[in-house]
Enzyme design. Structure first.
Site, PDB file in Angstrom:
ATOM      1  N   ASP A  84     -23.425  28.401 -44.795  1.00  0.00           N
ATOM      2  CA  ASP A  84     -22.472  29.578 -44.189  1.00  0.00           C
ATOM      3  C   ASP A  84     -21.891  30.255 -45.215  1.00  0.00           C
ATOM      4  O   ASP A  84     -20.817  29.276 -46.051  1.00  0.00           O
ATOM      5  CB  ASP A  84     -21.918  28.865 -43.077  1.00  0.00           C
ATOM      6  N   HIS A 175     -13.441  35.603 -36.775  1.00  0.00           N
ATOM      7  CA  HIS A 175     -13.287  34.008 -36.999  1.00  0.00           C
ATOM      8  C   HIS A 175     -12.313  33.320 -36.326  1.00  0.00           C
ATOM      9  O   HIS A 175     -11.054  33.836 -36.462  1.00  0.00           O
ATOM     10  CB  HIS A 175     -13.172  33.684 -38.255  1.00  0.00           C
ATOM     11  N   GLY A 176     -12.325  32.181 -35.704  1.00  0.00           N
ATOM     12  CA  GLY A 176     -11.151  31.549 -34.942  1.00  0.00           C
ATOM     13  C   GLY A 176     -10.978  32.025 -33.484  1.00  0.00           C
ATOM     14  O   GLY A 176     -11.727  32.709 -32.769  1.00  0.00           O
ATOM     15  N   HIS A 203     -21.197  36.551 -36.103  1.00  0.00           N
ATOM     16  CA  HIS A 203     -20.179  35.541 -36.442  1.00  0.00           C
ATOM     17  C   HIS A 203     -18.939  35.589 -35.660  1.00  0.00           C
ATOM     18  O   HIS A 203     -18.651  36.581 -34.727  1.00  0.00           O
ATOM     19  CB  HIS A 203     -19.681  35.774 -37.857  1.00  0.00           C
ATOM     20  N   GLY A 204     -18.149  34.478 -35.558  1.00  0.00           N
ATOM     21  CA  GLY A 204     -17.078  34.391 -34.573  1.00  0.00           C
ATOM     22  C   GLY A 204     -17.276  34.352 -33.225  1.00  0.00           C
ATOM     23  O   GLY A 204     -16.708  34.915 -32.604  1.00  0.00           O
ATOM     24  N   GLY A 205     -18.420  33.384 -32.873  1.00  0.00           N
ATOM     25  CA  GLY A 205     -18.887  33.054 -31.490  1.00  0.00           C
ATOM     26  C   GLY A 205     -17.736  32.492 -30.539  1.00  0.00           C
ATOM     27  O   GLY A 205     -17.871  32.707 -29.277  1.00  0.00           O
ATOM     28  N   ASN A 225     -23.123  32.426 -34.161  1.00  0.00           N
ATOM     29  CA  ASN A 225     -22.027  31.029 -35.101  1.00  0.00           C
ATOM     30  C   ASN A 225     -20.959  30.662 -34.399  1.00  0.00           C
ATOM     31  O   ASN A 225     -20.211  31.565 -33.791  1.00  0.00           O
ATOM     32  CB  ASN A 225     -21.727  31.652 -36.454  1.00  0.00           C
ATOM     33  N   ASN A 227     -18.050  27.631 -34.299  1.00  0.00           N
ATOM     34  CA  ASN A 227     -17.202  26.419 -35.215  1.00  0.00           C
ATOM     35  C   ASN A 227     -15.940  26.131 -34.227  1.00  0.00           C
ATOM     36  O   ASN A 227     -15.843  25.020 -33.898  1.00  0.00           O
ATOM     37  CB  ASN A 227     -16.872  27.009 -36.377  1.00  0.00           C
ATOM     38  N   THR A 228     -15.204  27.038 -34.348  1.00  0.00           N
ATOM     39  CA  THR A 228     -13.897  26.621 -33.675  1.00  0.00           C
ATOM     40  C   THR A 228     -13.781  26.002 -32.165  1.00  0.00           C
ATOM     41  O   THR A 228     -13.264  25.093 -31.878  1.00  0.00           O
ATOM     42  CB  THR A 228     -12.988  27.953 -33.759  1.00  0.00           C
TER      43      THR A 228
HETATM   44  O1  G3H Z   1     -19.339  31.182 -39.828  1.00  0.00           O
HETATM   45  C1  G3H Z   1     -19.001  30.641 -39.014  1.00  0.00           C
HETATM   46  C2  G3H Z   1     -18.585  31.193 -37.691  1.00  0.00           C
HETATM   47  O2  G3H Z   1     -18.567  32.515 -37.644  1.00  0.00           O
HETATM   48  C3  G3H Z   1     -17.850  30.609 -36.732  1.00  0.00           C
HETATM   49  O3  G3H Z   1     -16.839  31.372 -36.226  1.00  0.00           O
HETATM   50  O4  G3H Z   1     -15.195  29.502 -35.605  1.00  0.00           O
HETATM   51  O5  G3H Z   1     -15.015  31.787 -34.539  1.00  0.00           O
HETATM   52  O6  G3H Z   1     -16.779  30.136 -33.877  1.00  0.00           O
HETATM   53  P1  G3H Z   1     -15.662  30.466 -34.912  1.00  0.00           P
HETATM   54 ZN    ZN Z   2     -18.570  33.228 -39.946  1.00  0.00          ZN
END
Ligand code: G3H
Ligand code: ZN
Length: 280
Positions: A84, A175-176, A203-205, A225, A227-228
């Site tokens: 990533d 993101h975040g 991105h930034g799901g 995507n 993560n957070t």
């Molecule tokens: O590349 C990683 C993702 O875009 C994570 O985004 O932390 O806002 O879910 P997020």
């Molecule tokens: Zn991302």
């Protein structure tokens, strides 16, 4: 089994659903996500940022963790291992040599001609090794990072000159954690999808309302995507566990206290995006 991300995303595009790509932060994250995707019979995309790879010990460690978990846990779903936000040709090459089945070269901060040049260098190397490539156009927002929306001509140029497999166009996501209601330029996504006809990546799901995620699938998004969201849900449970069990010091119990929150979030997301039950 380990598969190329292309196999997973072409199926998703054809059958109009999306697959969440979950960022892996450590061994337990990989275990919890694989088990939850296996339970929901969903293909899995486990993605590692360069920061996560440094944290866990390296590219080979990342691949070994995923491959060993698949073997020892009898994971039967298709699994892609994705780099990533790769920042250089070297990091993409290391990932490919370690056994990643897909890489993102994020050259979006460069002028378009340099983005194309670097991305082309990565796709030539990656495709020789049967690895798929994601690239980015525009700027995904983030802490002190302003959004700049993807330009459709740049997107077309990147595809035709660098032969990418997937594209992450900046559509307004961040993101975040969001401050206020997220905004996504769906019409821009639809236009890019219709013109390029390759799977698009959001991105930034984290923090995007369900109905907006579903609308993004209608506009050509095939990979989302996350993560957070998992980090926030896991850490909330761990804080509670530590408060209620202040005599516990076993890291296995402490990390495991957030397991259920992660698995429930993964199963719910897979159901929402339509990948649940789609494992080959
Ligand atoms: O590349 C990683 C993702 O875009 C994570 O985004 O932390 O806002 O879910 P997020
Ligand atoms: Zn991302």
């Amino acid at each position: 089994m380990i598969v190329s991300m292309k196999e997973i995303l072409i199926k998703a595009k054809t059958e109009k659903y999306a697959v969440a790509a979950y960022n892996v932060n450590n061994l337990e994250w990989a275990k919890f996500i694989l088990e939850a995707c296996n339970d929901s019979k969903s293909p899995a995309i486990l993605e590692f940022s360069e920061g996560a790879i440094n944290y866990i010990g390296g590219y080979n460690v990342a691949v070994s963790i995923v491959k060993s978990l698949i073997k020892d846990l009898n994971i039967s779903i298709p699994v892609a291992i994705h780099l990533d936000h790769g920042q250089s040709f070297e990091s993409c090459k290391k990932a490919i040599e370690a056994g990643f089945t897909s890489v993102m070269i994020d050259a979006s901060s460069l002028p378009i001609e340099e983005n194309i040049k670097l991305t082309k260098q990565v796709t030539e190397y990656a495709h020789k090794n049967k690895v798929s490539v994601e690239a980015e156009i525009g700027t995904i927002g983030g802490k002190d990072i302003n959004i700049s929306y993807a330009n459709i001509n740049d997107c077309q140029k990147l595809l035709s000159e660098a032969n990418i497999d997937f594209l992450a166009p900046a559509l307004g996501t961040v993101h975040g954690l969001y401050h206020g209601k997220p905004h996504i330029e769906f019409s821009r996504a639809k236009e890019i999808s219709e013109k390029l006809n390759i799977p698009l990546v959001l991105h930034g799901g984290t923090g995007i309302p369900d109905e907006m995620l579903l609308e993004s699938i209608n506009c050509g998004i095939c990979k989302i995507n996350i993560n957070t969201e998992l980090q926030v849900k896991w850490s909330k449970e761990v804080r509670k566990y530590l408060k209620d069990n202040n005599d516990v010091y076993d890291p296995r119990k402490i990390i495991k206290s957030g397991e259920k929150a992660i698995k429930e979030a993964v199963i719910q997301k897979n159901k929402l995006l339509g990948s649940a039950g789609k494992a080959l």
